[in-house]
Design an enzyme around this catalytic site. Structure first.
Site, short mmCIF file in Angstrom:
data_model
loop_
_atom_site.label_atom_id
_atom_site.label_comp_id
_atom_site.label_asym_id
_atom_site.label_seq_id
_atom_site.Cartn_x
_atom_site.Cartn_y
_atom_site.Cartn_z
N ARG A 1 36.76 38.51 36.33
CA ARG A 1 35.40 38.64 35.77
C ARG A 1 35.27 37.85 34.48
O ARG A 1 34.21 37.33 34.17
CB ARG A 1 35.03 40.11 35.58
CG ARG A 1 35.61 40.79 34.38
CD ARG A 1 34.80 42.01 33.97
NE ARG A 1 35.12 43.22 34.70
CZ ARG A 1 36.12 44.05 34.38
NH1 ARG A 1 36.91 43.78 33.36
NH2 ARG A 1 36.34 45.13 35.08
N ASN B 1 33.57 47.86 32.26
CA ASN B 1 34.29 48.62 31.25
C ASN B 1 35.64 49.03 31.83
O ASN B 1 35.77 50.05 32.51
CB ASN B 1 33.48 49.85 30.86
CG ASN B 1 34.03 50.52 29.63
OD1 ASN B 1 35.23 50.49 29.39
ND2 ASN B 1 33.16 51.13 28.85
N ASP B 2 36.65 48.21 31.56
CA ASP B 2 37.99 48.44 32.09
C ASP B 2 38.51 49.84 31.82
O ASP B 2 39.46 50.29 32.46
CB ASP B 2 38.97 47.48 31.40
CG ASP B 2 38.96 46.11 32.01
OD1 ASP B 2 38.81 46.01 33.23
OD2 ASP B 2 39.14 45.13 31.26
N CYS B 3 37.94 50.47 30.82
CA CYS B 3 38.50 51.73 30.35
C CYS B 3 37.77 52.96 30.86
O CYS B 3 38.16 54.08 30.54
CB CYS B 3 38.51 51.74 28.82
SG CYS B 3 39.45 50.37 28.18
N ASN C 1 37.77 54.90 33.54
CA ASN C 1 38.60 55.06 34.74
C ASN C 1 38.32 56.43 35.35
O ASN C 1 38.93 57.42 34.99
CB ASN C 1 40.08 54.94 34.38
CG ASN C 1 40.35 53.76 33.46
OD1 ASN C 1 40.79 53.95 32.33
ND2 ASN C 1 40.05 52.57 33.93
#
Ligand code: BGC
Ligand code: NOJ
Length: 786
Positions: A361, A483-485, A487
């Site tokens: 991305r 937002n990789d975080c 989860n």
């Protein structure tokens, strides 16, 4: 407080003290050979891949910081040595100026009436770094100067170099020939490349063994050989190979001497690698050393580099009375777009070069701000990225620049990834008109035989979202979205476990309103691609699906005053007023409005007003509010950060431009510009002591209100903020949109910009665009072709 100033004419940032709040760095090179260089000459160099082919050593986490670089020591008898970049000796300088320019760094310093001017750059089309160093005797007496150079070799693989000591303390090998130091570690076996460090002058001694150079228990700040004024001509066998030369210079009053040091990378074919038993075939190194042996030629090459950059940047130039906007648009923002395009998130002073290579991305978004500069490179990159997609449309999250293979160590299953491929392909075609790219065939997961057209790859991207919808008809989030975080399916309880790679428990429940917004935005773009260049029925079908998704957002993704962020794995709302913390998130407000959601029913305006009310601080727009004060395993890494930092409520700069762009969609030019200005480096320069990172580039995060360091930036250089900020200012605010049928002019200006001119290159011609702000949302524009 400032630590320097912009020199717009020279396109440089001029730093006037070595003592900046953090090392302020620059990048040398833009093709295969790269160097990171700080304002104290720290940093390291690598060939193509900062992890696998690192030439020189740098110690992240080191004390003192910024240790490892291209060090030169200037030593007179009975005087302490000093360095032109202040480090490592830290001898006070009588004069110090560092100029970071486009692809080069120049430091001018003086001590004891000796002036040193060092110009560092990577010449175009060669794999080397040049340090042209000129010493001038400004005193009335003759000076007898000993000059020492110093670089420390990295044993190529930067990870092994920092951990596999049982092996690597045995493998270091060098050769010295004609004063040139060759780093040939592992050349005896499977490497066919070597590095070298030479100078265009006779040397009176050298060291290649670090311990011999430094002496026992000493650091780079007081090497024994420099102190004694005597080199041991050491040859490293294992341990720590370095490259260091001694040059004796006798300078009369007023006399100058120029020396050209060259750090290079050479490569041979396997059957031509030896000149004799275990002797490197050095033809390539000799060619390069010979080419750059005169100062005149070196300076010409530096001029060539400046010319190259001027030409590139001339593709988009604005004339406005607002200097701060002009210098970002014309110089620094475009420059940073190039660097992020080249390096993705791999190597900076915050990215170790050993972890994240080219992000899927990330690289897709980097193209948005870069494509007008060198579209051919963007084209190649799009095809490389598409080759790490899987057959089902999902993707690896990252690939290694050297091998171009997807890297599973970083994880996959980020459900926003596939849609970004549409974003960059569309941007490329709108810029160039080259729709043939859609017919290029490329493999899935780089597997031979799996090749399909890029169009088919895009189709799979779109259908991946459609085949992964959750109970509310919104896209499943997978491991995370942008937002990789966040989860929502990870539920990690093990300390230290990676949120990025831990095996996912797929709830098939956790959904993302952000991906819904993305689907609507890029689904429409994809449908337009289909209607222009492909299958009309497919286009119609996707428009229908976009409509359905919009309904799902209105029905299930609206919280009353803003867009919800997500549903967690239990179907609970994330980013809702009902939540105790994390009530509102920035991403869906930006993305949904950019996608055109909520314009017709007032939701868009309400959402952006809520952003202003709840998320904006003096330094930008925070990612969420209020920050989470404790860890929630059902939310993941986002709650692992202390409040106000990183994804947990800092100003995460990347999506600030989304809000600004969204404001332009509502026609609110003042608000859009207000958001642009808050994180803009040329504005934050004023308070560099708070901001801390380089005032000429964007950083990833800025401490939020709930942090202990409001306004303090971190992770400069390699951030998607660069590309999105350029899209924001050049397209949304100044209003110059490349489109399939030509340039579209649709500015959305703040009152303070009264008029401007843009000269923009587009498909083979230059266009001059003049815009006048008639206020109240009205503008008058003229466009002419050169
Ligand atoms: C960071 C993210 C980053 C991710 C991937 C996280 O710890 O907060 O910004 O994208 O790691 O490495
Ligand atoms: C940085 C990553 O490079 C990017 O891909 C991600 O979107 C942001 N962090 C937010 O988590």
């Amino acid at each position: 407080m400032k630590y320097g100033y912009f020199d717009d004419t020279k396109k440089e940032y001029v730093i006037t003290t070595p003592d900046t709040p953090l090392p302020w760095i620059n990048y040398l090179g833009g093709q295969d050979f790269y160097g990171l260089i700080s304002n104290t000459l720290g940093g390291y160099s690598f060939y193509r891949d900062a992890k696998l082919q690192r030439l020189t050593r740098f110690r992240y986490n080191n004390v003192p910081s910024d240790m490892g670089g291209r060090y030169y020591y200037i030593k007179e008898e009975n005087k302490d040595p000093w360095n032109p970049g202040y480090l490592p000796c830290r001898a006070e300088l009588d004069k110090y100026v560092c100029r970071h320019g486009l692809g080069y760094t120049v430091i001018e310093s003086e001590k004891n009436n000796i002036e040193c001017l060092i110009k560092c750059f990577v010449p175009l089309d060669e794999n080397c770094e040049i340090h042209s160093l000129t010493l001038t005797n400004n005193s009335m007496i003759q000076k007898n100067i000993k000059l020492y150079s110093m670089i420390e070799w990295c044993l190529w693989d930067a990870v092994d170099d920092s951990q596999n000591y049982q092996r690597n303390l045995n493998i270091g090998e060098v050769e010295v020939e004609d004063g040139v130091i060759y780093h040939k570690t592992e050349y005896r076996e499977r490497r066919n490349h070597y590095a070298y460090y030479g100078v265009n002058h006779d040397i009176s001694g050298f060291e290649t063994d670090r311990d011999s150079f430094l002496g026992k228990f000493r650091g780079f700040d007081n090497p024994l050989s420099v102190e004694k004024g005597h080199m041991n001509n050491s040859i490293a066998h294992g341990w720590y190979p370095i490259g260091s030369h001694q040059i004796d210079c006798l300078l009369e009053p007023g006399e100058s001497k120029n020396l050209i040091f060259l750090l290079g990378y050479g490569q041979n074919s396997p059957d031509n690698k030896w000149a004799g038993k275990n002797i490197i075939n050095k033809e390539e190194a000799k060619r390069v050393l010979n080419k750059f042996k005169s100062q005149e030629f070196v300076l010409k090459e530096l001029e060539k580099l400046k010319h190259y950059w001027n030409k590139l940047l001339s593709k988009f130039q604005v004339e406005t009375s607002n200097d701060k906007v002009a210098r970002m648009v014309n110089i620094w923002n475009q420059y940073q777009c190039m660097v992020t395009f080249n390096l993705s998130r791999s190597a900076s002073y915050f990215e170790s070069g050993t972890g994240r290579g080219m992000g899927f991305r990330d690289s897709c978004q980097d193209i948005l701000g870069f494509v007008h500069l060198i579209p051919e490179k963007a084209r190649e990159r799009i095809l490389d990225i598409a080759s790490i997609q899987f057959e089902d449309g999902s993707t690896y999250h990252q690939y290694q620049p050297l091998t171009k293979l997807g890297n599973n160590n970083i994880g996959s299953g980020f459900n926003d990834d596939p849609l970004w491929l549409i974003a960059c392909t569309v941007a490329y075609i709108k810029e160039t008109g080259d729709s043939h790219i859609l017919n290029e065939t490329i493999p899935f997961d780089n597997k031979l035989g799996s090749e399909k057209s890029l169009f088919e790859h895009l189709r799979r991207s779109i259908h991946y979202t459609l085949s992964h919808l959750g109970p509310n008809g919104l896209p499943l989030i997978g491991r995370a979205d942008w937002n990789d975080c966040l989860n929502l399916n990870t539920f990690s309880t093990e300390p230290g476990e990676s949120f990025q790679t831990t095996a996912n428990y797929e709830s098939n429940i956790a959904e993302s309103v952000f991906i819904a917004g993305m689907f609507i935005k890029y689904g429409q773009e994809y449908a337009e691609l289909c209607s222009r260049f492909g299958d009309h029925n497919e286009g119609k079908e996707i428009i229908y699906q976009v409509k359905r998704m919009k309904e799902a957002v209105y029905n299930k993704g609206w919280d009353g005053k803003w867009f919800l962020r997500a549903y967690d794995a239990f179907g609970n709302k994330v980013g809702s007023n009902e939540c105790h913390e994390g009530k509102i998130y920035i991403e869906p407000q930006g993305m949904c409005v950019m996608a055109g959601i909520g314009i017709e029913n007032g939701h868009a305006e309400k959402a952006l007003n809520s952003v202003h009310q709840l998320l904006v601080n003096d330094y930008g727009v925070e990612l969420l509010h209020p920050s989470y004060t404790s860890y929630h395993k059902e939310l993941g890494e986002i709650t692992s950060y202390p409040p106000g930092y990183k994804e947990n409520g800092s100003v995460f700069c990347h999506n600030n431009p989304w809000i600004s762009i969204a404001e332009t969609i509502l026609g609110r030019g003042n608000k859009a510009f207000d958001i642009y200005r808050r994180i803009c480096p040329s504005y934050t320069e004023e308070f560099s002591e708070i901001h801390k990172t380089e005032p000429y580039v964007y950083s990833q995060t800025i401490g939020g209100r709930e942090s202990f360091s409001l306004g303090e930036a971190k992770n400069s250089w390699l951030t998607g903020t660069a590309a999105w900020s350029f899209v924001n200012i050049s397209q949304a605010i100044l209003g110059i949109y490349p489109d399939y049928d030509g340039l579209k002019i649709k500015p959305c200006l703040p009152d303070e910009i009264k008029s401007y001119k843009v000269r923009r290159y587009f498909r083979g011609s230059f266009y001059n665009i003049e815009v006048e702000n008639l206020m109240f949302g009205k503008t008058k524009s003229k466009i002419s072709k050169e």
